[in-house]
Design a protein around this motif. Structure first.
Motif, PDB file in Angstrom:
ATOM      1  N   UNK A   1       0.768  -1.212  -0.080  1.00  0.00           N
ATOM      2  CA  UNK A   1       0.207   0.056  -0.071  1.00  0.00           C
ATOM      3  C   UNK A   1       1.010   1.339   0.075  1.00  0.00           C
ATOM      4  N   UNK A   2       0.628   2.359  -0.964  1.00  0.00           N
ATOM      5  CA  UNK A   2       1.594   3.353  -1.102  1.00  0.00           C
ATOM      6  C   UNK A   2       0.802   4.620  -0.934  1.00  0.00           C
ATOM      7  N   UNK A   3      -0.482   4.507  -0.368  1.00  0.00           N
ATOM      8  CA  UNK A   3      -1.330   5.753  -0.087  1.00  0.00           C
ATOM      9  C   UNK A   3      -2.672   5.259  -0.321  1.00  0.00           C
ATOM     10  N   UNK A   4      -3.304   6.597  -0.438  1.00  0.00           N
ATOM     11  CA  UNK A   4      -4.884   6.349  -0.454  1.00  0.00           C
ATOM     12  C   UNK A   4      -5.412   7.520  -1.505  1.00  0.00           C
ATOM     13  N   UNK A   5      -6.361   7.512  -2.276  1.00  0.00           N
ATOM     14  CA  UNK A   5      -7.181   8.292  -2.887  1.00  0.00           C
ATOM     15  C   UNK A   5      -8.602   8.559  -2.163  1.00  0.00           C
ATOM     16  N   UNK A   6      -9.094   9.771  -2.087  1.00  0.00           N
ATOM     17  CA  UNK A   6     -10.013  10.172  -1.126  1.00  0.00           C
ATOM     18  C   UNK A   6     -11.080  11.005  -1.923  1.00  0.00           C
ATOM     19  N   UNK A   7     -12.119  10.733  -1.952  1.00  0.00           N
ATOM     20  CA  UNK A   7     -13.389  11.519  -2.467  1.00  0.00           C
ATOM     21  C   UNK A   7     -13.988  12.370  -1.297  1.00  0.00           C
ATOM     22  N   UNK A   8     -14.064  13.661  -1.084  1.00  0.00           N
ATOM     23  CA  UNK A   8     -14.755  14.258  -0.060  1.00  0.00           C
ATOM     24  C   UNK A   8     -16.142  14.844  -0.829  1.00  0.00           C
ATOM     25  N   UNK A   9     -17.059  13.991  -0.324  1.00  0.00           N
ATOM     26  CA  UNK A   9     -18.526  13.902  -0.707  1.00  0.00           C
ATOM     27  C   UNK A   9     -19.373  14.928   0.109  1.00  0.00           C
ATOM     28  N   UNK A  10     -20.248  15.895  -0.578  1.00  0.00           N
ATOM     29  CA  UNK A  10     -21.173  16.459   0.192  1.00  0.00           C
ATOM     30  C   UNK A  10     -21.935  15.784   1.000  1.00  0.00           C
ATOM     31  N   UNK A  11     -22.251  15.940   2.114  1.00  0.00           N
ATOM     32  CA  UNK A  11     -23.112  15.063   3.016  1.00  0.00           C
ATOM     33  C   UNK A  11     -24.404  14.784   2.602  1.00  0.00           C
ATOM     34  N   UNK A  12     -25.031  15.714   1.783  1.00  0.00           N
ATOM     35  CA  UNK A  12     -26.267  15.376   1.214  1.00  0.00           C
ATOM     36  C   UNK A  12     -26.203  14.522   0.357  1.00  0.00           C
ATOM     37  N   UNK A  13     -25.285  14.133  -0.407  1.00  0.00           N
ATOM     38  CA  UNK A  13     -25.039  13.114  -1.521  1.00  0.00           C
ATOM     39  C   UNK A  13     -24.957  11.907  -0.713  1.00  0.00           C
ATOM     40  N   UNK A  14     -24.096  11.628   0.418  1.00  0.00           N
ATOM     41  CA  UNK A  14     -23.805  10.437   1.006  1.00  0.00           C
ATOM     42  C   UNK A  14     -24.968  10.017   1.609  1.00  0.00           C
ATOM     43  N   UNK A  15     -26.186  10.553   1.935  1.00  0.00           N
ATOM     44  CA  UNK A  15     -27.129  10.196   2.429  1.00  0.00           C
ATOM     45  C   UNK A  15     -28.083   9.501   1.335  1.00  0.00           C
ATOM     46  N   UNK A  16     -27.799   9.766   0.194  1.00  0.00           N
ATOM     47  CA  UNK A  16     -28.495   9.011  -1.163  1.00  0.00           C
ATOM     48  C   UNK A  16     -27.699   7.601  -1.535  1.00  0.00           C
ATOM     49  N   UNK A  17     -28.446   6.481  -1.007  1.00  0.00           N
ATOM     50  CA  UNK A  17     -27.536   5.337  -1.343  1.00  0.00           C
ATOM     51  C   UNK A  17     -27.080   5.271  -2.831  1.00  0.00           C
ATOM     52  N   UNK A  18     -27.805   5.613  -3.678  1.00  0.00           N
ATOM     53  CA  UNK A  18     -27.562   5.096  -5.270  1.00  0.00           C
ATOM     54  C   UNK A  18     -26.346   6.183  -5.604  1.00  0.00           C
ATOM     55  N   UNK A  19     -26.382   7.453  -5.036  1.00  0.00           N
ATOM     56  CA  UNK A  19     -25.530   8.430  -5.477  1.00  0.00           C
ATOM     57  C   UNK A  19     -24.267   8.195  -4.752  1.00  0.00           C
ATOM     58  N   UNK A  20     -23.974   7.685  -3.478  1.00  0.00           N
ATOM     59  CA  UNK A  20     -22.923   7.481  -2.783  1.00  0.00           C
ATOM     60  C   UNK A  20     -22.519   5.971  -3.508  1.00  0.00           C
ATOM     61  N   UNK A  21     -23.230   4.968  -3.848  1.00  0.00           N
ATOM     62  CA  UNK A  21     -22.716   3.848  -4.586  1.00  0.00           C
ATOM     63  C   UNK A  21     -21.856   4.526  -5.867  1.00  0.00           C
ATOM     64  N   UNK A  22     -22.607   5.228  -6.453  1.00  0.00           N
ATOM     65  CA  UNK A  22     -21.986   5.504  -7.972  1.00  0.00           C
ATOM     66  C   UNK A  22     -20.505   6.360  -7.498  1.00  0.00           C
TER      67      UNK A  22
END
Length: 159
Positions: A116-137
Motif C-alpha cells: 500500500x503506497x497511499x490512498x485516494x479520497x473523495x470528499x463528498x457533500x453530506x447531502x449526497x452520501x445520504x442517497x444510497x444510489x449516489x453514494x454507490x456511484x
C-alpha cells in the motif's frame, strides 16, 4: 507520489463534482497520512472559508483519524480483532466523516505492487452520501480511479 496522479484526480473530481485528494503514509513516529495532491474544482471557496484547524486535519492526520488514513492502515495493520479494518479490507474502501462540516469521505488504497503506497479520497457533500444510489456511484467511480492509479504506480515504480 508523482505528478502523474494529478490528471486522474482531476478526472475523478470532474466526474463526481466533489473534492478529490491523494495521500501518502508517513510511518515514522506516529503513523499519519499526508495530502500530496488535490483536485478541488469549484470548491476552492469552501476550502478557503473552512476553519484552519479543520484544514490542518484534512492535510495531515493520524492514520486512524478518517477514511483516507484507514484505507492505508487496514492494509498495514494486521490486527484481526479490529473489525472496522477487516471490513475495509473486505470491501476495499473506507467511509468516514471529515473535519469539514458538510463533507464525508470515501477513500480507497493506492498500491505499488503488493505494498500500500497511499490512498485516494473523495470528499463528498453530506447531502449526497445520504442517497444510497449516489453514494454507490461515487464509490464505484473512486474505486475505478484507485485501480487505474495503482496500475500506473506499479508499472512506473512511482512512490
Amino acid at each position: 507520489m508523482s505528478a502523474s496522479v494529478l490528471p486522474e484526480l482531476t478526472t475523478l473530481q470532474s466526474q463526481t463534482d466533489q473534492i478529490a485528494l491523494a495521500y501518502v503514509p508517513n510511518l515514522i513516529g506516529q503513523p499519519a497520512r499526508i495530502c500530496t495532491q488535490r483536485a478541488i474544482g469549484k470548491h476552492g471557496a469552501e476550502l478557503r472559508s473552512a476553519p484552519e484547524a479543520a484544514l490542518r486535519q484534512l492535510w495531515c492526520a493520524p492514520l486512524d483519524a478518517d477514511a483516507a488514513g484507514l484505507a492505508i492502515l487496514a492494509f498495514i495493520e494486521s490486527n484481526p480483532a479490529a473489525a472496522a479494518l477487516t471490513q475495509i479490507r473486505r470491501q476495499g474502501y473506507a467511509v468516514s466523516r471529515t473535519p469539514l462540516a458538510d463533507r464525508d469521505a470515501i477513500a480507497a488504497p493506492l498500491w505499488r505492487g503488493s505494498v500500500v503506497a497511499g490512498s485516494v479520497s473523495l470528499l463528498v457533500s453530506r447531502r449526497h452520501t445520504r442517497i444510497p444510489s449516489t453514494c454507490s456511484l461515487y464509490t464505484r467511480t473512486l474505486l475505478r480511479s484507485a485501480t487505474l492509479l495503482s496500475r500506473r504506480m506499479s508499472r512506473s515504480g512511482v512512490h
